[in-house]
Design a protein around this motif. Structure first.
Motif: not given
Length: 171
Positions: A20-22, A28, A17-18, A24-25, A14
């Motif tokens: 990786v998402i941060l 961008t 995943i968090v 990516i954000l 978990e």
């Protein structure tokens, strides 16, 4: 089945995943925030250039409204005795110096600086012939170039023969 107190919190998966998402954000979104500074500087140059263009036109109108048809020495632009402008033969601001000059012309960096100060008023964005102020003034072929020191791609150009002011605020 509810977790026991020893199992409270996130699992390693978990957390990965968090992260990786941060990541990516942030990749961008970061360029959008970086562009805000360029946009702000472009807006500053556009606003300053528009004010300078309006002041140049106002000086020309003052020259024309007083019945002038040639060079004028020490035209009081704003009626306060502080902003005296020497107008060239075409009725455009050429310089702002006190001794009398029969045919004032804009022909060096100092003239560009004096025109800027007289039409915009002292205390406006500052200008010098080096990079110590907000704008750097240079002269070439009847044209003053006012380069924004913080972003050298942004400039204001003034043609003293035609009175045309051009603003370049594109990267």
């Amino acid at each position: 089945m509810p977790r026991s107190s020893s199992q409270a919190g996130f699992t390693l998966i978990e957390l990965i995943i968090v992260i990786v998402i941060l990541g990516i954000l942030s990749v961008t979104a970061a360029p959008r925030f970086i562009d805000f500074q360029d946009d702000a500087q472009a807006s500053t140059v556009q606003g300053t250039g528009a004010a300078f263009a309006s002041a140049i036109k106002l000086a020309h109108l003052k020259w024309a409204s007083t019945g002038n048809s040639g060079p004028v020495d020490n035209l009081d632009l704003y009626g306060n005795g502080n902003n005296l402008m020497d107008m060239n033969a075409n009725g455009w601001p050429a310089q702002s110096y006190l001794p009398f000059e029969a045919n004032p012309t804009l022909d060096n960096d100092s003239d560009c600086i004096s025109v800027w100060g007289a039409v915009l008023g002292d205390g406006s964005p500052t200008v010098a012939s080096d990079t110590s102020q907000d704008y750097q003034a240079t002269y070439s072929a009847n044209t003053c170039t006012y380069l924004l020191v913080a972003e050298p791609n942004f400039s204001i150009f003034y043609d003293s023969n035609t009175g045309v002011v051009t603003i370049d605020s594109t990267l």
